[in-house]
Write an enzyme that holds these catalytic residues in place. Structure first.
Site, PDB file in Angstrom:
ATOM      1  CG  ASP A  26      -1.996   1.052   1.140  1.00 46.83           C
ATOM      2  OD1 ASP A  26      -2.381   1.417   0.016  1.00 46.83           O
ATOM      3  OD2 ASP A  26      -2.452   1.522   2.198  1.00 46.83           O
ATOM      4  CG  ASN A  74      -7.467  -2.374  -6.027  1.00 51.83           C
ATOM      5  OD1 ASN A  74      -6.468  -3.087  -5.869  1.00 51.83           O
ATOM      6  ND2 ASN A  74      -7.880  -1.538  -5.086  1.00 51.83           N
TER       7      ASN A  74
END
Length: 246
Positions: A26, A74
């Protein structure tokens, strides 16, 4: 279970470390934003960090590395960002076809890959053929993966087997359920790392991380160096893993 390992490069004793490390990579977009760059630059930098960390894990004797590359959620991101990630995946797969045998890496892709573009699915197939002949570290790349989808899909498979008369409901146990997941045959990760200053696992390996040690760092993934990984492993080595016992 953590094991005592030996550095593959020089044979010196290594610290206690996990067999299997999972990483939520991330912070790529924020890394780029801090530098006034498009988010795609962050994903490119993160891809290079992933290569570096994969090689380093192999050098210190980690047997398996699993990374969260693209989640089922996503797809909600801006279209240009999704397309950029897919282009990076294409490049990685093309490069891997030439490098896997040389580096002896077993590359696997976990998730609902049927939703990926056709050419990417074909590249995954080519990499699978090459990987099957390798014997080194196993690198699992989770693409279009979600922990809840993994569990639901496993439940559906087992329900179909019950419907077909192949098994009885009472035969379903943790082992059989685990073998129905995308991660079948893999040991559960002992250490799960999330970079990027967030303290959640975001639908990643929900079943498999039941007893993982969770390590959160403020470091954005493009800045996650082998030295940062060493810090996480040192932290892991100091943990007392009781698995519900005393």
């Amino acid at each position: 279970m953590a094991l005592f390992r030996r550095n593959k490069k020089n044979g010196t004793a290594a610290a206690v470390m996990p067999r299997h490390i999972a990483i939520i990579m991330d912070g790529n977009g924020r890394w780029a934003k801090k530098r006034g760059l498009p988010r795609s630059f962050g994903h490119s930098a993160g891809a290079e960090t992933f290569r570096t960390i994969s090689r380093y894990c192999d050098s210190i004797g980690v047997e398996q590395l699993t990374v969260f590359a693209f989640s089922t959620e996503n797809w909600k991101r801006p279209q240009d960002e999704v397309e950029g990630i897919m282009d990076l995946l294409r490049k990685y797969l093309r490069d891997s076809c030439a490098q896997l045998a040389e580096e002896n890496v077993r590359l696997r892709f976990l998730g609902d890959t049927d939703r990926l573009p056709r050419d990417i699915q074909e590249l995954i197939g080519k990499n699978r053929v090459i990987s099957d002949a390798c014997t080194g570290i196993i690198v699992n790349v989770c693409v279009n993966y979600g922990g809840r989808l993994d569990i639901v899909r496993a439940a559906q498979k087992l329900a179909q087997k019950v419907k077909n008369g192949e098994i009885q409901p009472e035969e379903i146990d943790e082992e059989l359920f685990s073998e129905s997941l995308w991660t079948r045959g893999l040991p559960d990760p002992e250490l799960l790392i999330r970079t990027g200053a967030e303290s959640r696992i975001s639908n990643f390996l929900l079943w498999q991380s039941a007893y993982s040690e969770l390590y959160f760092t403020d470091t954005l993934f493009p800045d996650f160096t082998p030295e940062k990984l060493d810090e996480a492993i040192s932290w892991f080595a100091g943990r007392k893993r009781r698995f519900g016992g005393v």
